[in-house]
Design an enzyme around this catalytic site. Structure first.
Site, PDB file in Angstrom:
ATOM      1  N   TRP A 136      51.045  21.607  73.590  1.00 52.78           N
ATOM      2  CA  TRP A 136      52.255  21.112  74.565  1.00 52.78           C
ATOM      3  C   TRP A 136      51.692  20.509  75.716  1.00 52.78           C
ATOM      4  O   TRP A 136      52.448  19.554  76.329  1.00 52.78           O
ATOM      5  CB  TRP A 136      52.913  22.318  74.928  1.00 52.78           C
TER       6      TRP A 136
ATOM      7  N   GLY B  88      46.353  23.693  73.897  1.00 56.09           N
ATOM      8  CA  GLY B  88      46.735  22.486  74.734  1.00 56.09           C
ATOM      9  C   GLY B  88      47.584  21.603  73.805  1.00 56.09           C
ATOM     10  O   GLY B  88      47.784  20.568  74.564  1.00 56.09           O
TER      11      GLY B  88
ATOM     12  N   ASP C 258      55.430  28.822  75.696  1.00 56.61           N
ATOM     13  CA  ASP C 258      55.173  29.426  74.327  1.00 56.61           C
ATOM     14  C   ASP C 258      54.323  30.488  74.129  1.00 56.61           C
ATOM     15  O   ASP C 258      53.736  30.745  73.106  1.00 56.61           O
ATOM     16  CB  ASP C 258      54.374  28.068  73.992  1.00 56.61           C
TER      17      ASP C 258
ATOM     18  N   ASP D 265      46.953  29.852  80.859  1.00 59.47           N
ATOM     19  CA  ASP D 265      46.757  30.815  79.839  1.00 59.47           C
ATOM     20  C   ASP D 265      45.801  31.855  80.119  1.00 59.47           C
ATOM     21  O   ASP D 265      44.928  31.497  81.054  1.00 59.47           O
ATOM     22  CB  ASP D 265      46.346  30.183  78.576  1.00 59.47           C
TER      23      ASP D 265
ATOM     24  N   ASP E   9      46.745  35.569  83.679  1.00 63.77           N
ATOM     25  CA  ASP E   9      47.570  36.320  83.112  1.00 63.77           C
ATOM     26  C   ASP E   9      48.999  36.144  83.733  1.00 63.77           C
ATOM     27  O   ASP E   9      49.056  36.469  84.884  1.00 63.77           O
ATOM     28  CB  ASP E   9      47.217  38.032  83.191  1.00 63.77           C
TER      29      ASP E   9
ATOM     30  N   LYS F 141      59.870  30.473  74.035  1.00 64.04           N
ATOM     31  CA  LYS F 141      59.701  31.086  72.675  1.00 64.04           C
ATOM     32  C   LYS F 141      60.208  32.380  72.773  1.00 64.04           C
ATOM     33  O   LYS F 141      59.858  33.127  73.700  1.00 64.04           O
ATOM     34  CB  LYS F 141      58.262  31.145  72.250  1.00 64.04           C
TER      35      LYS F 141
HETATM   36  C1  LIG Z   1      51.303  30.154  70.369  1.00 67.82           C
HETATM   37  S1  LIG Z   1      49.865  29.984  71.589  1.00 67.82           S
HETATM   38  C2  LIG Z   1      50.450  28.618  72.438  1.00 67.82           C
HETATM   39  C3  LIG Z   1      50.072  27.545  72.020  1.00 67.82           C
HETATM   40  C4  LIG Z   1      50.359  26.206  72.786  1.00 67.82           C
HETATM   41  N1  LIG Z   1      51.419  26.098  73.464  1.00 67.82           N
HETATM   42  C5  LIG Z   1      50.027  24.904  72.259  1.00 67.82           C
HETATM   43  O1  LIG Z   1      50.829  24.012  72.279  1.00 67.82           O
HETATM   44  O2  LIG Z   1      48.666  24.762  71.885  1.00 67.82           O
HETATM   45  C6  LIG Z   1      50.369  31.361  72.467  1.00 67.82           C
HETATM   46  C7  LIG Z   1      49.455  31.488  73.804  1.00 67.82           C
HETATM   47  O3  LIG Z   1      50.279  32.552  74.727  1.00 67.82           O
HETATM   48  C8  LIG Z   1      48.967  32.924  75.639  1.00 67.82           C
HETATM   49  N2  LIG Z   1      49.509  34.451  76.516  1.00 67.82           N
HETATM   50  C9  LIG Z   1      49.868  35.488  75.722  1.00 67.82           C
HETATM   51  N3  LIG Z   1      50.195  36.424  76.531  1.00 67.82           N
HETATM   52  C10 LIG Z   1      50.035  35.657  77.869  1.00 67.82           C
HETATM   53  C11 LIG Z   1      49.895  36.032  79.204  1.00 67.82           C
HETATM   54  N4  LIG Z   1      50.270  37.369  79.461  1.00 67.82           N
HETATM   55  N5  LIG Z   1      49.543  35.099  80.428  1.00 67.82           N
HETATM   56  C12 LIG Z   1      49.055  33.798  79.736  1.00 67.82           C
HETATM   57  N6  LIG Z   1      49.106  33.679  78.623  1.00 67.82           N
HETATM   58  C13 LIG Z   1      49.582  34.585  77.596  1.00 67.82           C
HETATM   59  C14 LIG Z   1      47.969  33.242  74.435  1.00 67.82           C
HETATM   60  O4  LIG Z   1      46.641  33.407  75.004  1.00 67.82           O
HETATM   61  C15 LIG Z   1      48.175  32.213  73.701  1.00 67.82           C
HETATM   62  O5  LIG Z   1      47.150  31.155  73.664  1.00 67.82           O
END
Ligand SMILES: C[S@@+](CC[C@H](N)C(=O)[O-])C[C@H]1O[C@@H](n2cnc3c(N)ncnc32)[C@H](O)[C@@H]1O
Length: 208
Positions: A65, A63, A122, A82, A98, A162
Protein backbone atom coordinates in the site's frame (compact mmCIF):
# COMPACT_ATOMS: atom_id res chain seq x y z
CA UNK A 1 -15.36 -39.00 -8.26
CA UNK A 2 -18.28 -37.98 -6.00
CA UNK A 3 -19.96 -34.63 -6.78
CA UNK A 4 -19.00 -32.91 -3.46
CA UNK A 5 -15.35 -33.99 -3.79
CA UNK A 6 -15.29 -32.74 -7.38
CA UNK A 7 -16.74 -29.37 -6.31
CA UNK A 8 -14.20 -29.02 -3.46
CA UNK A 9 -11.36 -29.77 -5.87
CA UNK A 10 -12.57 -27.19 -8.38
CA UNK A 11 -12.98 -24.56 -5.60
CA UNK A 12 -9.43 -25.22 -4.38
CA UNK A 13 -8.21 -24.82 -7.96
CA UNK A 14 -10.06 -21.50 -8.33
CA UNK A 15 -8.62 -20.17 -5.03
CA UNK A 16 -5.10 -21.17 -6.08
CA UNK A 17 -5.54 -19.58 -9.53
CA UNK A 18 -6.78 -16.33 -7.96
CA UNK A 19 -3.87 -16.23 -5.52
CA UNK A 20 -1.32 -17.03 -8.24
CA UNK A 21 -2.75 -14.44 -10.64
CA UNK A 22 -2.25 -11.53 -8.21
CA UNK A 23 0.99 -12.96 -6.83
CA UNK A 24 2.50 -13.12 -10.34
CA UNK A 25 1.20 -9.64 -11.18
CA UNK A 26 2.76 -8.19 -8.01
CA UNK A 27 6.13 -9.78 -8.84
CA UNK A 28 6.02 -8.50 -12.44
CA UNK A 29 5.12 -4.96 -11.39
CA UNK A 30 7.53 -4.92 -8.44
CA UNK A 31 4.96 -4.65 -5.64
CA UNK A 32 5.92 -6.02 -2.23
CA UNK A 33 2.50 -7.61 -1.71
CA UNK A 34 -0.67 -8.61 -3.54
CA UNK A 35 -2.48 -6.17 -1.24
CA UNK A 36 -1.23 -3.32 -3.45
CA UNK A 37 -3.91 -4.23 -6.00
CA UNK A 38 -6.64 -3.89 -3.37
CA UNK A 39 -5.64 -0.27 -2.72
CA UNK A 40 -5.34 0.42 -6.46
CA UNK A 41 -8.94 -0.82 -6.90
CA UNK A 42 -10.17 1.11 -3.86
CA UNK A 43 -8.58 4.31 -5.14
CA UNK A 44 -9.94 3.73 -8.65
CA UNK A 45 -13.43 3.50 -7.18
CA UNK A 46 -13.29 6.30 -4.56
CA UNK A 47 -10.41 8.53 -5.82
CA UNK A 48 -9.16 9.63 -2.42
CA UNK A 49 -5.36 9.66 -2.98
CA UNK A 50 -4.13 12.81 -4.73
CA UNK A 51 -0.66 14.30 -5.15
CA UNK A 52 -1.06 16.66 -2.15
CA UNK A 53 -2.78 14.18 0.23
CA UNK A 54 -1.52 13.93 3.83
CA UNK A 55 -1.97 10.24 4.52
CA UNK A 56 -1.54 7.78 7.40
CA UNK A 57 -1.00 4.12 6.41
CA UNK A 58 -1.62 1.74 9.35
CA UNK A 59 -0.54 -1.91 9.21
CA UNK A 60 1.84 -1.13 6.38
CA UNK A 61 4.33 -4.05 6.30
CA UNK A 62 5.65 -5.27 3.84
CA UNK A 63 4.71 -2.07 2.03
CA UNK A 64 2.44 -2.75 -0.96
CA UNK A 65 0.00 0.00 0.00
CA UNK A 66 2.89 2.32 0.83
CA UNK A 67 4.32 1.78 -2.67
CA UNK A 68 0.96 2.69 -4.23
CA UNK A 69 0.66 5.91 -2.17
CA UNK A 70 4.30 6.83 -2.78
CA UNK A 71 3.71 6.71 -6.56
CA UNK A 72 0.76 9.13 -6.38
CA UNK A 73 1.61 11.53 -3.53
CA UNK A 74 4.36 14.04 -4.29
CA UNK A 75 3.66 17.14 -2.18
CA UNK A 76 1.69 15.59 0.70
CA UNK A 77 3.13 13.75 3.71
CA UNK A 78 2.92 9.96 4.10
CA UNK A 79 3.43 8.15 7.41
CA UNK A 80 3.37 4.34 7.40
CA UNK A 81 3.42 2.28 10.59
CA UNK A 82 3.54 -1.36 11.57
CA UNK A 83 4.77 -3.53 14.44
CA UNK A 84 7.05 -5.16 11.84
CA UNK A 85 9.95 -3.23 10.33
CA UNK A 86 9.32 -2.13 6.76
CA UNK A 87 12.11 -1.52 4.23
CA UNK A 88 12.54 2.10 3.18
CA UNK A 89 10.55 3.68 0.38
CA UNK A 90 10.84 7.03 -1.40
CA UNK A 91 8.87 9.86 0.33
CA UNK A 92 7.54 7.54 3.06
CA UNK A 93 8.28 8.07 6.75
CA UNK A 94 8.00 4.89 8.79
CA UNK A 95 7.28 4.19 12.45
CA UNK A 96 7.79 0.70 13.88
CA UNK A 97 5.20 0.57 16.65
CA UNK A 98 1.91 -0.84 17.88
CA UNK A 99 -1.03 1.29 16.76
CA UNK A 100 -2.88 0.48 19.98
CA UNK A 101 -0.29 2.14 22.20
CA UNK A 102 -1.09 5.66 23.42
CA UNK A 103 2.32 7.09 22.54
CA UNK A 104 1.90 5.92 18.92
CA UNK A 105 -1.06 8.27 18.57
CA UNK A 106 1.06 11.12 19.99
CA UNK A 107 3.83 10.33 17.49
CA UNK A 108 1.32 10.45 14.63
CA UNK A 109 -0.01 13.83 15.75
CA UNK A 110 3.53 15.19 16.13
CA UNK A 111 4.41 14.04 12.64
CA UNK A 112 1.47 15.66 10.83
CA UNK A 113 1.12 18.74 13.08
CA UNK A 114 -2.28 19.28 11.42
CA UNK A 115 -5.44 17.29 10.64
CA UNK A 116 -5.11 14.54 8.02
CA UNK A 117 -6.78 14.09 4.62
CA UNK A 118 -6.76 10.29 4.56
CA UNK A 119 -6.30 7.34 6.93
CA UNK A 120 -5.90 3.88 5.41
CA UNK A 121 -5.64 0.74 7.50
CA UNK A 122 -4.95 -2.79 6.30
CA UNK A 123 -4.23 -4.03 9.84
CA UNK A 124 -5.02 -7.67 10.51
CA UNK A 125 -4.52 -9.42 13.84
CA UNK A 126 -2.24 -12.46 13.80
CA UNK A 127 -4.25 -15.51 12.80
CA UNK A 128 -5.01 -18.15 15.46
CA UNK A 129 -6.73 -20.71 13.20
CA UNK A 130 -10.07 -19.81 14.78
CA UNK A 131 -11.82 -17.77 12.05
CA UNK A 132 -14.39 -16.28 14.36
CA UNK A 133 -11.78 -15.13 16.89
CA UNK A 134 -9.51 -13.80 14.13
CA UNK A 135 -12.32 -11.72 12.72
CA UNK A 136 -13.25 -10.32 16.16
CA UNK A 137 -9.62 -9.31 16.81
CA UNK A 138 -9.20 -7.64 13.42
CA UNK A 139 -12.52 -5.83 13.84
CA UNK A 140 -11.33 -4.54 17.23
CA UNK A 141 -8.36 -3.00 15.41
CA UNK A 142 -10.77 -1.48 12.87
CA UNK A 143 -12.90 -0.08 15.72
CA UNK A 144 -9.82 1.69 17.12
CA UNK A 145 -9.00 3.06 13.68
CA UNK A 146 -12.53 4.45 13.23
CA UNK A 147 -12.39 6.17 16.66
CA UNK A 148 -8.92 7.62 16.05
CA UNK A 149 -9.74 8.76 12.50
CA UNK A 150 -12.83 10.60 13.66
CA UNK A 151 -10.54 12.72 15.88
CA UNK A 152 -7.66 13.38 13.47
CA UNK A 153 -9.25 13.70 10.03
CA UNK A 154 -10.21 16.98 8.39
CA UNK A 155 -14.01 17.49 8.16
CA UNK A 156 -14.07 16.12 4.59
CA UNK A 157 -11.42 13.47 5.32
CA UNK A 158 -11.52 9.86 4.15
CA UNK A 159 -11.02 6.62 6.04
CA UNK A 160 -10.47 3.25 4.37
CA UNK A 161 -10.09 0.24 6.63
CA UNK A 162 -10.05 -3.53 6.41
CA UNK A 163 -12.60 -5.45 8.44
CA UNK A 164 -14.15 -8.89 8.44
CA UNK A 165 -17.73 -9.97 7.84
CA UNK A 166 -17.98 -11.58 11.28
CA UNK A 167 -20.45 -11.51 14.18
CA UNK A 168 -19.42 -7.99 15.21
CA UNK A 169 -19.53 -6.51 11.69
CA UNK A 170 -22.74 -4.57 12.40
CA UNK A 171 -21.26 -3.00 15.55
CA UNK A 172 -18.34 -1.58 13.55
CA UNK A 173 -20.72 -0.39 10.83
CA UNK A 174 -22.91 1.41 13.40
CA UNK A 175 -19.85 3.03 14.99
CA UNK A 176 -18.66 4.26 11.58
CA UNK A 177 -22.14 5.59 10.79
CA UNK A 178 -22.19 7.49 14.09
CA UNK A 179 -18.95 9.30 13.13
CA UNK A 180 -19.18 9.73 9.32
CA UNK A 181 -21.91 10.98 6.98
CA UNK A 182 -21.23 8.42 4.26
CA UNK A 183 -20.24 4.81 4.98
CA UNK A 184 -19.82 2.18 2.27
CA UNK A 185 -18.31 -1.28 1.92
CA UNK A 186 -16.27 -2.58 -0.99
CA UNK A 187 -14.67 -5.93 -1.74
CA UNK A 188 -11.86 -5.56 -4.29
CA UNK A 189 -11.37 -8.28 -6.87
CA UNK A 190 -7.86 -8.77 -5.53
CA UNK A 191 -9.40 -9.88 -2.21
CA UNK A 192 -10.00 -13.62 -2.24
CA UNK A 193 -13.68 -14.61 -2.57
CA UNK A 194 -13.45 -17.13 0.24
CA UNK A 195 -11.99 -14.51 2.60
CA UNK A 196 -14.39 -12.62 4.87
CA UNK A 197 -12.28 -9.51 4.31
CA UNK A 198 -14.04 -6.38 3.13
CA UNK A 199 -13.09 -2.66 3.13
CA UNK A 200 -14.91 0.15 4.85
CA UNK A 201 -14.93 3.51 3.07
CA UNK A 202 -16.04 6.51 5.18
CA UNK A 203 -16.17 10.13 4.16
CA UNK A 204 -17.13 13.46 5.78
CA UNK A 205 -17.20 13.65 9.55
CA UNK A 206 -20.44 14.25 11.35
CA UNK A 207 -20.29 17.41 13.41
CA UNK A 208 -21.37 16.85 16.99
C1 LIG B 1 -2.31 -7.63 5.68
S1 LIG B 1 -0.85 -7.00 6.42
C2 LIG B 1 -0.70 -5.44 5.65
C3 LIG B 1 -0.25 -5.48 4.21
C4 LIG B 1 0.17 -4.10 3.70
N1 LIG B 1 -0.96 -3.17 3.69
C5 LIG B 1 0.74 -4.15 2.31
O1 LIG B 1 0.14 -3.59 1.40
O2 LIG B 1 1.81 -4.73 2.13
C6 LIG B 1 -1.41 -6.59 8.03
C7 LIG B 1 -0.37 -5.90 8.89
O3 LIG B 1 -1.01 -5.39 10.08
C8 LIG B 1 -0.01 -5.31 11.06
N2 LIG B 1 -0.57 -5.10 12.40
C9 LIG B 1 -1.42 -5.92 13.08
N3 LIG B 1 -1.69 -5.40 14.30
C10 LIG B 1 -1.03 -4.20 14.38
C11 LIG B 1 -0.93 -3.20 15.38
N4 LIG B 1 -1.57 -3.31 16.56
N5 LIG B 1 -0.16 -2.12 15.15
C12 LIG B 1 0.49 -1.99 13.96
N6 LIG B 1 0.44 -2.92 12.96
C13 LIG B 1 -0.31 -4.01 13.17
C14 LIG B 1 0.73 -6.65 10.91
O4 LIG B 1 2.01 -6.59 11.48
C15 LIG B 1 0.74 -6.83 9.39
O5 LIG B 1 1.97 -6.45 8.85
Amino acid sequence: MKKSKKKKKSNTWKIKQHRDQFFKKSKTLGYRSRSAFKLIELNKKYKFIKKDTNLLDIGAYPGGWAQVTSKIISTGKILSLDTKKMDELKNISFLQCDFLEVNTKEKILNFFKDKLDVVISDMAANTTGNKSLDSIRTNQLCTEVVKFSSKVLKPNGVLVSKLFMGDDFLEVKELAKSKFKKVEFFKPEASRNESREIYLHCVTLKTL
